[in-house]
Write an enzyme that holds these catalytic residues in place. Structure first.
Site, mmCIF file in Angstrom:
data_model
loop_
_atom_site.group_PDB
_atom_site.id
_atom_site.type_symbol
_atom_site.label_atom_id
_atom_site.label_comp_id
_atom_site.label_asym_id
_atom_site.label_seq_id
_atom_site.Cartn_x
_atom_site.Cartn_y
_atom_site.Cartn_z
ATOM 1 N N HIS A 69 26.654 -17.039 -48.757
ATOM 2 C CA HIS A 69 25.194 -16.926 -48.729
ATOM 3 C C HIS A 69 24.631 -16.914 -50.151
ATOM 4 C CE1 HIS A 69 25.806 -15.870 -44.571
ATOM 5 N NE2 HIS A 69 24.504 -15.625 -44.369
ATOM 6 N N GLN A 105 2.654 3.169 -0.685
ATOM 7 C CA GLN A 105 3.919 2.815 -1.329
ATOM 8 C C GLN A 105 5.117 3.231 -0.494
ATOM 9 O OE1 GLN A 105 3.953 0.784 -4.243
ATOM 10 N NE2 GLN A 105 1.965 0.749 -3.225
ATOM 11 N N GLU A 117 5.871 3.659 -11.886
ATOM 12 C CA GLU A 117 5.426 2.271 -11.766
ATOM 13 C C GLU A 117 3.904 2.226 -11.608
ATOM 14 O OE1 GLU A 117 6.338 -1.542 -8.811
ATOM 15 O OE2 GLU A 117 6.665 0.509 -8.110
ATOM 16 N N HIS A 118 3.395 2.901 -10.588
ATOM 17 C CA HIS A 118 1.949 3.000 -10.352
ATOM 18 C C HIS A 118 1.518 4.442 -10.567
ATOM 19 C CE1 HIS A 118 3.489 -0.162 -7.528
ATOM 20 N NE2 HIS A 118 2.519 -0.851 -8.102
ATOM 21 N N HIS A 129 6.712 0.669 1.799
ATOM 22 C CA HIS A 129 7.437 -0.472 1.244
ATOM 23 C C HIS A 129 8.918 -0.448 1.619
ATOM 24 C CE1 HIS A 129 5.146 -3.183 -1.236
ATOM 25 N NE2 HIS A 129 4.482 -2.201 -1.790
ATOM 26 N N ASP A 168 -2.526 -4.158 -6.496
ATOM 27 C CA ASP A 168 -1.488 -4.959 -5.838
ATOM 28 C C ASP A 168 -1.983 -6.358 -5.505
ATOM 29 O OD1 ASP A 168 0.809 -3.526 -5.811
ATOM 30 O OD2 ASP A 168 0.699 -2.889 -3.721
#
Length: 426
Positions: A415, A254, A322-323, A257, A356
């Protein structure tokens, strides 16, 4: 990677979504595309991508899609096709059905589920091309029944050679044949508002740089969007039964990235922490994207020491990563305690890249702590729901006075009277 105690670790990471200058630039680009259409698209494509096109060349042709197969290895075609099958099988289990419920009083209540009509998928270029993201965006939409899926990608994802052939093959394998060579904020604006060459969509999904993210945020409300994604994240909770070589490799998977990507190890073992710290340094030296990963590890990497696995789980739930990899003895025994994580990977062989690329669950996952309240992309992201209400005369007679009571307590006499006239008429 720095080693810290859990009580000394700030579990929150603030991510700024663009400077004033970047936001102003995106507002101008979106406004220009909304007003000028193709002319603005072509102008910004030349300015930012250094590619001069005419409007007739915006759309990728069938011939280009077929030709892309000549520029990729057969092994890639086999792998991307198998991955597509796995992703489709997983998401097919998420499909919902419309339903109707006939009440004893003759009224009918229900819900109609329909797919969105047209979805736009953004596929980035830049430092890396991501064919896998094509599958992760397109396939859930197809499973949901979306009839029109359009893809946009910068015109030079493979440099001067044009669009990366791996992206085109992934699109073709997923069944997408409406593709435009346009990227950046201008592509998001075109998807939202439409141009002479490109019809507008109902929803935009897919990752991109800060300008793409800001443009998605700006057009939200005109169209739906998947999310405003932050930098990628991984957190690993491991004990000394784990292999530090495996864990270090997963952290770096990661970190490579983005310089703002976050890689965090949580462990109750100081010896294991030291071994992973040394192994990260060793593997960094051999990593092709070392410059990116090194900055990520230095700025956003950490090893958190805890007193127990349960304390580690509490830290993970605060991080809401996230992961998340759980690499401890008997990980299934702890699964029920994990409350906040986008994707959970169990055991030493469930490495994050398995998710992934290949396993089937979606890799578009909430970042920056938003796993506390949001979920990975799935079929539900590409459907809309309509409630159905058919009230019988008997049902209105039975319940009308209660409806009138509620309406008048809110001060909405109109109403109340809309019900009253039906009761008095009866």
């Amino acid at each position: 990677m720095k080693i810290v105690k859990a009580q000394d670790m700030d579990m929150k990471r603030e991510v700024e979504y663009g400077s004033e200058e970047q936001n102003a630039a995106v507002r101008q680009i979106v406004a220009d595309v909304k007003l000028e259409g193709d002319a603005a698209l072509l102008r910004y494509t030349e300015e930012f991508d250094h590619v001069k096109l005419d409007a007739g060349a915006l759309r990728v042709t069938e011939a280009e899609l077929k030709a892309a197969y000549d520029h990729v290895e057969p092994s890639f075609i086999t792998a991307i096709s198998a991955a597509a099958d796995n992703i489709r099988a997983f998401h097919s289990r998420q499909k919902r059905n419309s339903w109707m419920d006939l009440q004893p009083d003759g009224s009918l209540l229900g819900q109609i589920i329909r797919p969105l009509k047209r979805v736009g998928v953004y596929v980035p270029g830049g430092t890396a091309a991501y064919p896998s993201s094509v599958l992760m965006n397109v396939i859930p939409a197809q499973v949901a029944g979306v009839p029109e899926i359009v893809m946009v990608t910068p015109p030079a994802t493979a440099g001067k050679q044009g669009i990366d052939p791996y992206i085109l093959v992934a699109a073709a394998e997923a069944g997408v044949n409406e593709i435009y060579r346009v990227g950046g904020a201008q592509a998001i604006a075109a998807l939202a508002y439409g141009t002479a060459s490109m019809a507008p969509v109902d929803k935009i999904c897919g990752p991109g740089n800060i300008y793409v993210a800001l443009a998605k945020r700006q057009v939200y409300g005109v169209v739906d969007i998947d999310s405003i994604a932050g930098p990628s994240e991984i957190a690993v909770l491991a004990d000394d039964s784990a292999d530090p070589v495996y864990i270090a490799a997963d952290l770096l998977s990661q970190a490579e990235h983005d310089v703002m990507a976050s890689a965090v190890l949580v462990t109750p073992s100081a010896e294991f922490a030291a071994a992973c710290q040394a192994e990260v340094e060793r593997q960094l030296a051999e990593l092709p994207r070392r410059d990116i990963a090194e900055r990520s590890i230095a700025d956003y990497g950490a090893i958190i020491l805890v007193d127990s696995i349960d304390e580690g789980i509490a830290a993970i739930n605060r991080l809401a990563p996230e992961h998340f990899e759980l690499v401890v003895q008997d990980p299934l025994a702890y699964l029920g305690k994990i409350e906040n994580a986008g994707a959970i990977f169990l055991g030493p062989y469930s490495s994050e890249p398995v998710g992934d690329y290949f396993a089937g669950p979606n890799h578009i996952i909430p970042t920056n702590g938003t796993a506390r309240f949001s979920s990975p992309v799935d079929v539900d992201d590409f459907i809309k729901k309509s409630s159905v209400i058919y009230y019988s005369k008997e049902a209105l007679q039975a319940n009308g006075e209660m409806i009138i009571e509620l309406a008048r307590r809110e001060g909405l006499e109109g109403h109340a009277r809309a019900i009253e006239v039906r009761l008095s008429g009866d």
